[in-house]
Scaffold this motif. Structure first.
Motif, mmCIF file in Angstrom:
data_model
loop_
_atom_site.group_PDB
_atom_site.id
_atom_site.type_symbol
_atom_site.label_atom_id
_atom_site.label_comp_id
_atom_site.label_asym_id
_atom_site.label_seq_id
_atom_site.Cartn_x
_atom_site.Cartn_y
_atom_site.Cartn_z
ATOM 1 N N PRO A 172 0.811 -1.227 0.000
ATOM 2 C CA PRO A 172 0.000 0.000 0.000
ATOM 3 C C PRO A 172 0.841 1.272 0.000
ATOM 4 O O PRO A 172 0.420 2.289 -0.558
ATOM 5 C CB PRO A 172 -0.841 -0.129 1.272
ATOM 6 N N SER A 173 2.032 1.223 0.605
ATOM 7 C CA SER A 173 2.864 2.429 0.658
ATOM 8 C C SER A 173 3.343 2.847 -0.726
ATOM 9 O O SER A 173 3.617 4.030 -0.967
ATOM 10 C CB SER A 173 4.063 2.204 1.581
ATOM 11 N N LEU A 182 -7.025 1.854 -4.594
ATOM 12 C CA LEU A 182 -6.415 1.503 -5.874
ATOM 13 C C LEU A 182 -7.417 0.689 -6.686
ATOM 14 O O LEU A 182 -7.902 -0.347 -6.237
ATOM 15 C CB LEU A 182 -5.141 0.688 -5.663
ATOM 16 N N TYR A 183 -7.705 1.197 -7.871
ATOM 17 C CA TYR A 183 -8.653 0.539 -8.772
ATOM 18 C C TYR A 183 -7.928 0.210 -10.064
ATOM 19 O O TYR A 183 -7.230 1.047 -10.628
ATOM 20 C CB TYR A 183 -9.833 1.473 -9.054
ATOM 21 N N LEU A 186 -15.452 -2.517 -27.012
ATOM 22 C CA LEU A 186 -14.480 -2.807 -25.972
ATOM 23 C C LEU A 186 -15.176 -3.204 -24.680
ATOM 24 O O LEU A 186 -16.047 -2.473 -24.186
ATOM 25 C CB LEU A 186 -13.595 -1.578 -25.722
ATOM 26 N N TYR A 187 -14.805 -4.352 -24.136
ATOM 27 C CA TYR A 187 -15.309 -4.770 -22.835
ATOM 28 C C TYR A 187 -14.470 -4.093 -21.759
ATOM 29 O O TYR A 187 -13.240 -4.189 -21.773
ATOM 30 C CB TYR A 187 -15.230 -6.286 -22.674
ATOM 31 N N ILE A 188 -15.123 -3.446 -20.823
ATOM 32 C CA ILE A 188 -14.431 -2.738 -19.746
ATOM 33 C C ILE A 188 -14.566 -3.546 -18.457
ATOM 34 O O ILE A 188 -15.676 -3.830 -18.010
ATOM 35 C CB ILE A 188 -15.009 -1.321 -19.537
ATOM 36 N N PHE A 189 -13.423 -3.919 -17.890
ATOM 37 C CA PHE A 189 -13.383 -4.682 -16.650
ATOM 38 C C PHE A 189 -12.741 -3.831 -15.555
ATOM 39 O O PHE A 189 -11.941 -2.928 -15.839
ATOM 40 C CB PHE A 189 -12.576 -5.967 -16.826
ATOM 41 N N GLY A 190 -13.087 -4.121 -14.307
ATOM 42 C CA GLY A 190 -12.477 -3.391 -13.210
ATOM 43 C C GLY A 190 -12.469 -4.195 -11.925
ATOM 44 O O GLY A 190 -13.254 -5.130 -11.731
ATOM 45 N N ARG A 191 -11.555 -3.814 -11.037
ATOM 46 C CA ARG A 191 -11.446 -4.478 -9.732
ATOM 47 C C ARG A 191 -10.817 -3.512 -8.735
ATOM 48 O O ARG A 191 -9.836 -2.843 -9.053
ATOM 49 C CB ARG A 191 -10.587 -5.734 -9.858
ATOM 50 N N GLN A 192 -11.403 -3.448 -7.562
ATOM 51 C CA GLN A 192 -10.844 -2.635 -6.479
ATOM 52 C C GLN A 192 -9.772 -3.462 -5.777
ATOM 53 O O GLN A 192 -10.064 -4.513 -5.180
ATOM 54 C CB GLN A 192 -11.943 -2.251 -5.480
ATOM 55 N N LEU A 193 -8.514 -3.015 -5.863
ATOM 56 C CA LEU A 193 -7.432 -3.752 -5.214
ATOM 57 C C LEU A 193 -7.173 -3.273 -3.789
ATOM 58 O O LEU A 193 -6.875 -4.079 -2.912
ATOM 59 C CB LEU A 193 -6.147 -3.628 -6.044
ATOM 60 N N LEU A 194 -7.253 -1.971 -3.577
ATOM 61 C CA LEU A 194 -7.096 -1.406 -2.248
ATOM 62 C C LEU A 194 -8.276 -0.486 -1.961
ATOM 63 O O LEU A 194 -8.703 0.272 -2.827
ATOM 64 C CB LEU A 194 -5.797 -0.581 -2.141
#
Length: 230
Positions: free
Chosen positions: A164-165, A173-174, A220-228
């Protein structure tokens, strides 16, 4: 970010520079100059080492843009690994004999990034505290169809969560991924790495050479994920 990431079958090496005649540049040029590996790259295939260096200029970290992460992907060789594509792609990394097979990049969005409508962007986190990065990856044909893309992307995403730092001062973070609808293999990789489909963006613009032809429109397929997330 971790300098070396180990998975059951792979070694991932963090790349912060790729100087002329270095192994890193040779690896990346090998994949950037491969027609099949770059089939879905909007940058096209590198015809010279200078072409590869130009692309890397937009991916490698510099003093102004710190939020860039690049890993080369190497499969661990053993007696059952079979034919090695090229001896120049082999290396000993973290004590393992390996063969270079792929390249993964995460880079913060900037003015040159594709602007998407709000409904296709980060769904929950406050904009001021959220950094959005885009993921890109490519693999040599010798690394296709064996789950290496999924295995390596999951490892990189896990490394992002452990650091995270690195993303400070952002607490959220996305990561987004953009996949052409005609590329079902990458759609499956997105799904297997926890990326959620946000929707479809109909892109129209100046013609680009992609997938063997000039295109002025793509779905275009748009994908996403919240990492932090704080």
């Amino acid at each position: 970010m971790d300098r070396i990431i180990l998975t059951p079958r792979l070694v991932l090496k963090l790349i912060t520079k790729a100087e002329r005649n270095s192994p890193e540049l040779k690896w990346i040029h090998a994949i950037r100059s491969n027609e099949k590996a770059t089939w879905w790259s909007i940058y096209g295939r590198s015809k010279s080492i200078e072409d590869t260096e130009k692309v890397l200029g937009g991916l490698l970290p510099n003093s102004e843009k710190a939020y860039r992460v690049n890993y080369t992907v190497h499969r661990i060789l053993d007696s059952s690994s079979g034919h090695v594509e090229s001896e120049s792609q082999t290396a000993v990394l973290d004590g393992e004999s390996t063969e270079f097979i792929g390249f993964i990049s995460l880079f913060a969005l900037d003015a040159s990034s594709l602007a998407l409508p709000e409904e296709l962007t980060s769904p929950t986190s406050p904009a001021a505290s959220t950094l959005t990065v885009e993921v890109g990856y490519m693999f040599l044909p010798s690394g296709w169809g064996q789950g290496f893309a999924t295995e390596s992307l999951n490892a990189v995403f896990d490394a992002c969560v452990r650091a995270p730092s690195f993303w400070a001062p952002f607490s959220n973070l996305y990561v987004r991924g953009i996949v052409n609808e005609e590329n079902p293999a990458s759609v499956r990789v997105m799904e297997k790495t926890g990326m959620k489909k946000r929707g479809v963006y109909e892109w129209t613009g100046k013609a680009v050479f992609l997938a063997g032809r000039w295109q002025e429109h793509s779905s275009l397929y748009i994908f996403g994920r919240q990492l932090l997330q704080e």
